[in-house]
Design a protein around this motif. Structure first.
Motif, PDB file in Angstrom:
ATOM      1  N   VAL A  66       0.855  -1.184   0.000  1.00 40.92           N
ATOM      2  CA  VAL A  66       0.000   0.000   0.000  1.00 40.92           C
ATOM      3  C   VAL A  66       0.893   1.238   0.000  1.00 40.92           C
ATOM      4  O   VAL A  66       1.803   1.359   0.816  1.00 40.92           O
ATOM      5  CB  VAL A  66      -0.919   0.038   1.243  1.00 40.92           C
ATOM      6  N   PHE A  67       0.621   2.123  -0.926  1.00 40.36           N
ATOM      7  CA  PHE A  67       1.337   3.392  -0.998  1.00 40.36           C
ATOM      8  C   PHE A  67       0.338   4.526  -0.834  1.00 40.36           C
ATOM      9  O   PHE A  67      -0.695   4.547  -1.504  1.00 40.36           O
ATOM     10  CB  PHE A  67       2.062   3.548  -2.347  1.00 40.36           C
ATOM     11  N   HIS A  68       0.646   5.452   0.054  1.00 43.93           N
ATOM     12  CA  HIS A  68      -0.182   6.639   0.249  1.00 43.93           C
ATOM     13  C   HIS A  68       0.592   7.789  -0.386  1.00 43.93           C
ATOM     14  O   HIS A  68       1.509   8.348   0.216  1.00 43.93           O
ATOM     15  CB  HIS A  68      -0.432   6.891   1.741  1.00 43.93           C
ATOM     16  N   ASP A  69       0.234   8.125  -1.616  1.00 43.60           N
ATOM     17  CA  ASP A  69       1.013   9.073  -2.405  1.00 43.60           C
ATOM     18  C   ASP A  69       0.663  10.525  -2.110  1.00 43.60           C
ATOM     19  O   ASP A  69      -0.384  10.844  -1.542  1.00 43.60           O
ATOM     20  CB  ASP A  69       0.837   8.793  -3.900  1.00 43.60           C
ATOM     21  N   TYR A  70       1.553  11.394  -2.546  1.00 43.86           N
ATOM     22  CA  TYR A  70       1.420  12.838  -2.346  1.00 43.86           C
ATOM     23  C   TYR A  70       0.152  13.388  -2.987  1.00 43.86           C
ATOM     24  O   TYR A  70      -0.366  14.426  -2.570  1.00 43.86           O
ATOM     25  CB  TYR A  70       2.640  13.571  -2.919  1.00 43.86           C
ATOM     26  N   ASP A  71      -0.364  12.717  -4.023  1.00 42.43           N
ATOM     27  CA  ASP A  71      -1.554  13.213  -4.717  1.00 42.43           C
ATOM     28  C   ASP A  71      -2.849  12.802  -4.021  1.00 42.43           C
ATOM     29  O   ASP A  71      -3.930  12.918  -4.584  1.00 42.43           O
ATOM     30  CB  ASP A  71      -1.553  12.753  -6.176  1.00 42.43           C
ATOM     31  N   LYS A  72      -2.730  12.330  -2.771  1.00 41.41           N
ATOM     32  CA  LYS A  72      -3.862  11.915  -1.946  1.00 41.41           C
ATOM     33  C   LYS A  72      -4.600  10.715  -2.526  1.00 41.41           C
ATOM     34  O   LYS A  72      -5.805  10.556  -2.350  1.00 41.41           O
ATOM     35  CB  LYS A  72      -4.824  13.073  -1.676  1.00 41.41           C
ATOM     36  N   VAL A  73      -3.867   9.842  -3.226  1.00 41.95           N
ATOM     37  CA  VAL A  73      -4.413   8.598  -3.735  1.00 41.95           C
ATOM     38  C   VAL A  73      -3.646   7.452  -3.069  1.00 41.95           C
ATOM     39  O   VAL A  73      -2.421   7.436  -3.093  1.00 41.95           O
ATOM     40  CB  VAL A  73      -4.302   8.495  -5.271  1.00 41.95           C
ATOM     41  N   SER A  74      -4.393   6.539  -2.454  1.00 46.72           N
ATOM     42  CA  SER A  74      -3.784   5.342  -1.877  1.00 46.72           C
ATOM     43  C   SER A  74      -3.870   4.238  -2.921  1.00 46.72           C
ATOM     44  O   SER A  74      -4.932   4.007  -3.503  1.00 46.72           O
ATOM     45  CB  SER A  74      -4.524   4.911  -0.611  1.00 46.72           C
ATOM     46  N   ARG A  75      -2.746   3.566  -3.138  1.00 47.23           N
ATOM     47  CA  ARG A  75      -2.683   2.509  -4.149  1.00 47.23           C
ATOM     48  C   ARG A  75      -2.302   1.197  -3.475  1.00 47.23           C
ATOM     49  O   ARG A  75      -1.288   1.118  -2.793  1.00 47.23           O
ATOM     50  CB  ARG A  75      -1.675   2.881  -5.224  1.00 47.23           C
ATOM     51  N   LEU A  76      -3.129   0.166  -3.692  1.00 49.81           N
ATOM     52  CA  LEU A  76      -2.881  -1.163  -3.144  1.00 49.81           C
ATOM     53  C   LEU A  76      -2.543  -2.088  -4.306  1.00 49.81           C
ATOM     54  O   LEU A  76      -3.334  -2.222  -5.238  1.00 49.81           O
ATOM     55  CB  LEU A  76      -4.116  -1.707  -2.426  1.00 49.81           C
ATOM     56  N   TYR A  77      -1.370  -2.708  -4.238  1.00 47.67           N
ATOM     57  CA  TYR A  77      -0.912  -3.617  -5.279  1.00 47.67           C
ATOM     58  C   TYR A  77      -1.107  -5.051  -4.795  1.00 47.67           C
ATOM     59  O   TYR A  77      -0.478  -5.474  -3.838  1.00 47.67           O
ATOM     60  CB  TYR A  77       0.555  -3.345  -5.610  1.00 47.67           C
ATOM     61  N   GLY A  81      -1.633  -8.943  -9.494  1.00 46.44           N
ATOM     62  CA  GLY A  81      -1.419  -7.858 -10.448  1.00 46.44           C
ATOM     63  C   GLY A  81      -2.511  -6.798 -10.437  1.00 46.44           C
ATOM     64  O   GLY A  81      -2.394  -5.771 -11.110  1.00 46.44           O
ATOM     65  N   ALA A  82      -3.571  -7.023  -9.696  1.00 44.68           N
ATOM     66  CA  ALA A  82      -4.644  -6.022  -9.613  1.00 44.68           C
ATOM     67  C   ALA A  82      -4.151  -4.804  -8.828  1.00 44.68           C
ATOM     68  O   ALA A  82      -3.330  -4.923  -7.917  1.00 44.68           O
ATOM     69  CB  ALA A  82      -5.878  -6.606  -8.940  1.00 44.68           C
ATOM     70  N   LEU A  83      -4.654  -3.655  -9.196  1.00 47.07           N
ATOM     71  CA  LEU A  83      -4.336  -2.398  -8.529  1.00 47.07           C
ATOM     72  C   LEU A  83      -5.643  -1.796  -8.031  1.00 47.07           C
ATOM     73  O   LEU A  83      -6.629  -1.711  -8.778  1.00 47.07           O
ATOM     74  CB  LEU A  83      -3.653  -1.429  -9.500  1.00 47.07           C
ATOM     75  N   ILE A  84      -5.646  -1.401  -6.767  1.00 45.42           N
ATOM     76  CA  ILE A  84      -6.810  -0.714  -6.201  1.00 45.42           C
ATOM     77  C   ILE A  84      -6.369   0.697  -5.873  1.00 45.42           C
ATOM     78  O   ILE A  84      -5.348   0.893  -5.209  1.00 45.42           O
ATOM     79  CB  ILE A  84      -7.316  -1.399  -4.919  1.00 45.42           C
ATOM     80  N   GLU A  85      -7.129   1.677  -6.330  1.00 48.72           N
ATOM     81  CA  GLU A  85      -6.819   3.076  -6.020  1.00 48.72           C
ATOM     82  C   GLU A  85      -7.992   3.689  -5.263  1.00 48.72           C
ATOM     83  O   GLU A  85      -9.140   3.558  -5.677  1.00 48.72           O
ATOM     84  CB  GLU A  85      -6.562   3.877  -7.297  1.00 48.72           C
ATOM     85  N   PHE A  86      -7.651   4.343  -4.152  1.00 44.23           N
ATOM     86  CA  PHE A  86      -8.643   5.077  -3.369  1.00 44.23           C
ATOM     87  C   PHE A  86      -8.235   6.536  -3.375  1.00 44.23           C
ATOM     88  O   PHE A  86      -7.138   6.885  -2.928  1.00 44.23           O
ATOM     89  CB  PHE A  86      -8.719   4.572  -1.926  1.00 44.23           C
ATOM     90  N   ASP A  87      -9.120   7.403  -3.871  1.00 49.28           N
ATOM     91  CA  ASP A  87      -8.855   8.840  -3.887  1.00 49.28           C
ATOM     92  C   ASP A  87      -9.374   9.431  -2.586  1.00 49.28           C
ATOM     93  O   ASP A  87     -10.569   9.432  -2.314  1.00 49.28           O
ATOM     94  CB  ASP A  87      -9.559   9.485  -5.080  1.00 49.28           C
ATOM     95  N   ARG A  88      -8.457   9.922  -1.762  1.00 50.71           N
ATOM     96  CA  ARG A  88      -8.836  10.434  -0.444  1.00 50.71           C
ATOM     97  C   ARG A  88      -9.479  11.817  -0.529  1.00 50.71           C
ATOM     98  O   ARG A  88     -10.034  12.286   0.459  1.00 50.71           O
ATOM     99  CB  ARG A  88      -7.602  10.451   0.469  1.00 50.71           C
ATOM    100  N   LYS A  89      -9.437  12.454  -1.675  1.00 46.68           N
ATOM    101  CA  LYS A  89     -10.093  13.757  -1.822  1.00 46.68           C
ATOM    102  C   LYS A  89     -11.597  13.614  -1.988  1.00 46.68           C
ATOM    103  O   LYS A  89     -12.360  14.361  -1.377  1.00 46.68           O
ATOM    104  CB  LYS A  89      -9.509  14.521  -3.012  1.00 46.68           C
TER     105      LYS A  89
END
Length: 124
Positions: A66-77, A81-89
């Motif tokens: 899980v990466f919590h990126d500067y763009d306020k999107v959390s990405r779960l790998y 190979g599936a990617l889950i993105e959660f936009d915290r905004k």
């Protein structure tokens, strides 16, 4: 069911082998809950002694980064190979598999994340 084992030191494994007059392999099979060789009364005694000496039961599960990126999107790998993105905004989420968005979510609640992870991890 996930694999499990009892985490103990080499010194503890040696102690148990000597105390119960068994081989290191017998101790290994018992603390690894081996289906064929670690499922006996002797194995139960070995595990009990391992726990008494400070052993910790560990569970092996697929790794999810899980990466919590500067763009306020959390990405779960996920391992598949599936990617889950959660936009915290805006609270939205999406599951991306093989480069395509396969499912989108609005106003994701924390209680829904496990269900979303299970969906994404089941994709083939």
């Amino acid at each position: 069911m996930n694999k499990r084992y009892i985490h103990i030191t080499k010194a503890d494994r040696d102690f148990i082998a000597k105390a119960l007059n068994v081989t290191e392999k017998t101790v290994y099979n018992a603390i690894r809950f081996d289906d064929r060789r670690g499922n006996s009364e002797l194995s139960a005694k070995i595990r009990k002694l391992a726990m008494a000496r400070g052993g910790i039961v560990m569970v092996v599960i697929p790794e999810v980064e899980v990466f919590h990126d500067y763009d306020k999107v959390s990405r779960l790998y996920c391992p598949n190979g599936a990617l889950i993105e959660f936009d915290r905004k805006d609270g939205s989420g999406q599951v991306i598999f093989k480069g395509e968005t396969v499912k989108t979510y609005e106003h994701v609640m924390v209680s829904e994340i496990d269900h979303i992870k299970a969906f994404a991890s089941a994709l083939r």
